[in-house]
Design a protein around this motif. Structure first.
Motif, PDB file in Angstrom:
ATOM      1  N   LEU A  97       2.289  -1.215   3.977  1.00  0.00           N
ATOM      2  CA  LEU A  97       0.931  -1.622   3.635  1.00  0.00           C
ATOM      3  C   LEU A  97      -0.044  -0.458   3.718  1.00  0.00           C
ATOM      4  O   LEU A  97      -0.879  -0.258   2.828  1.00  0.00           O
ATOM      5  N   TYR A  98       0.057   0.330   4.780  1.00  0.00           N
ATOM      6  CA  TYR A  98      -0.843   1.483   4.923  1.00  0.00           C
ATOM      7  C   TYR A  98      -0.550   2.538   3.869  1.00  0.00           C
ATOM      8  O   TYR A  98      -1.463   3.215   3.381  1.00  0.00           O
ATOM      9  N   GLU A 100       0.555   1.942   0.819  1.00  0.00           N
ATOM     10  CA  GLU A 100       0.098   1.450  -0.478  1.00  0.00           C
ATOM     11  C   GLU A 100      -1.405   1.292  -0.550  1.00  0.00           C
ATOM     12  O   GLU A 100      -2.029   1.593  -1.573  1.00  0.00           O
ATOM     13  N   ILE A 105      -7.023  -1.226   3.838  1.00  0.00           N
ATOM     14  CA  ILE A 105      -6.559  -2.224   4.795  1.00  0.00           C
ATOM     15  C   ILE A 105      -7.264  -2.010   6.121  1.00  0.00           C
ATOM     16  O   ILE A 105      -7.162  -0.954   6.748  1.00  0.00           O
ATOM     17  N   THR A 171      -4.160  -7.258  -1.902  1.00  0.00           N
ATOM     18  CA  THR A 171      -2.699  -7.306  -2.013  1.00  0.00           C
ATOM     19  C   THR A 171      -2.226  -8.145  -3.196  1.00  0.00           C
ATOM     20  O   THR A 171      -1.021  -8.319  -3.380  1.00  0.00           O
ATOM     21  N   GLY A 233      -0.371 -11.019  -0.768  1.00  0.00           N
ATOM     22  CA  GLY A 233       0.269 -10.748   0.509  1.00  0.00           C
ATOM     23  C   GLY A 233      -0.091 -11.827   1.506  1.00  0.00           C
ATOM     24  O   GLY A 233      -1.273 -12.120   1.715  1.00  0.00           O
TER      25      GLY A 233
END
Length: 357
Positions: A97-98, A100, A105, A171, A233
């Motif tokens: 996640l970080y 992308e 985020i 997301t 997400g």
């Protein structure tokens, strides 16, 4: 065995293999990050065992300051094999996640270091000082005359809704018919299985079970509605116990991304709303307070059409899941049994209202 990083009081709570692993983790952490400290400069301040892991809080003492950190270590089963690899899974999710999303985020733990051997897995993050939203809400319900109107409670719940909405926006995947339909098909299939489980446990009135079954069958093929939905997400366990309120600025941090996946946006909304129905120390007289809390959360989240059949199916699945888990709770004290049965009745009321709207 080298115990230099573990204080004497903590050593009594740690078996030898775990003690060796912790010191090895610290040694590799220092080396990989190029820290100008020695193993002796790391001081463990607390060690706590939770459901699937061991939480180790520690200070790194530098020449001019100190840094508070947390290591989440996987817990082993009795046979010595690694338990569900939740720590590694969470590390992989957070780093992805970080990688992308980068700075977009916010409100999630920043993964700093990962270490494993054949028996343990560990993830190091910065320590977040605060209290879970669950603890704050339970304390409010324990008050003699809880109003549910306090500005701070409203702020936290609204912030939780805002965080979820923003996370879903950043997301969201481009619409793909096959992916959306694949995710959706799992919802009625899961409900049918839950109805079978409920019947075996004698947990659901046959007339209500039949109504639910009929409703699901009528809404299996929602092609028009699904065409407007994409995948986002989903945390998949977005409930107050996994939301931390920071002491310093009252911001929220969402914990435990182990079950992260791409699914329908309703998934996390329904999880949060349903979780509010089942707080310890909540009785019928406080139902109006819980309904206010739900509105505060939705004020932050934004527009949501609860009449959508897809939303209702998600809500049915979540409540059936609660019902099955409640029937699996072993009998306890009389007060505990009363609380469980009250919760069971609450689930049945929710199910009845959902299919009759």
């Amino acid at each position: 065995m080298h115990n230099k990083a573990i204080c004497n009081d903590t050593l009594h709570k740690v078996d030898e293999e775990l003690s060796v692993f912790i010191n090895s983790m610290f040694s590799h952490f220092i080396k990989e990050k190029g820290l100008k400290i020695k193993l002796q400069d790391i001081k463990i301040t607390s060690l706590k065992s939770v459901t699937y892991s061991i939480i180790v809080k520690f200070n790194m003492v530098f020449s001019s300051c100190s840094k508070q950190m947390v290591a989440k270590i996987s817990k082993n089963m009795a046979n010595g094999k690694l338990n569900i690899p939740q720590v590694k899974r969470e590390w992989e999710v957070l780093t992805a996640l970080y990688s992308e999303l980068g700075d977009r985020i916010k409100g999630a733990l920043n993964p700093i270091f990962y270490f494993e051997n054949e028996r343990f897995q560990a993830m190091i993050t910065e320590e977040i000082k605060g209290e879970t939203l669950h603890s704050i809400l339970v304390q409010e319900l324990k008050n003699l005359f809880p109003s549910g109107n306090s500005y701070i409670i409203r702020h936290y719940l609204c912030s939780a809704g805002q965080w979820l909405k923003r996370f879903q926006e950043i997301t969201q995947k481009p619409y793909d018919r096959q992916s959306v339909y694949s995710v959706y098909e799992d919802i009625p299939n899961r409900i049918y299985k839950q109805l079978d489980d409920s019947e075996r446990m004698n947990a659901l009135d046959k007339r209500l079970a039949k109504k639910i079954y009929t409703y699901v069958r009528m809404n299996e093929n929602l092609w028009d509605e699904l065409s407007s939905l994409g995948l986002v997400g989903t945390h998949s366990d977005f409930i107050p116990v996994n939301i931390m309120v920071k002491n310093d600025n009252q911001d929220i941090i969402v914990l435990d991304f182990t079950n992260f996946k791409y699914s329908l946006a309703y998934r996390d909304v329904v999880s949060f709303l349903c979780s509010l129905d089942f707080f310890v120390n909540k009785f019928v007289i406080k139902k109006r307070i819980i309904e206010k809390w739900k509105r505060y959360f939705l004020d932050g989240y934004g527009k949501l059409d609860k009449n959508y059949p897809v939303y209702r199916l998600c809500y049915i699945r979540e409540n059936l899941g609660y019902l099955i888990n409640l029937y699996r709770i072993p009998s306890g004290s009389r007060l505990k049994n009363i609380a469980v049965m009250w919760s069971v009745n609450r689930v049945k009321v929710n199910l009845q209202k959902t299919i009759e709207k």
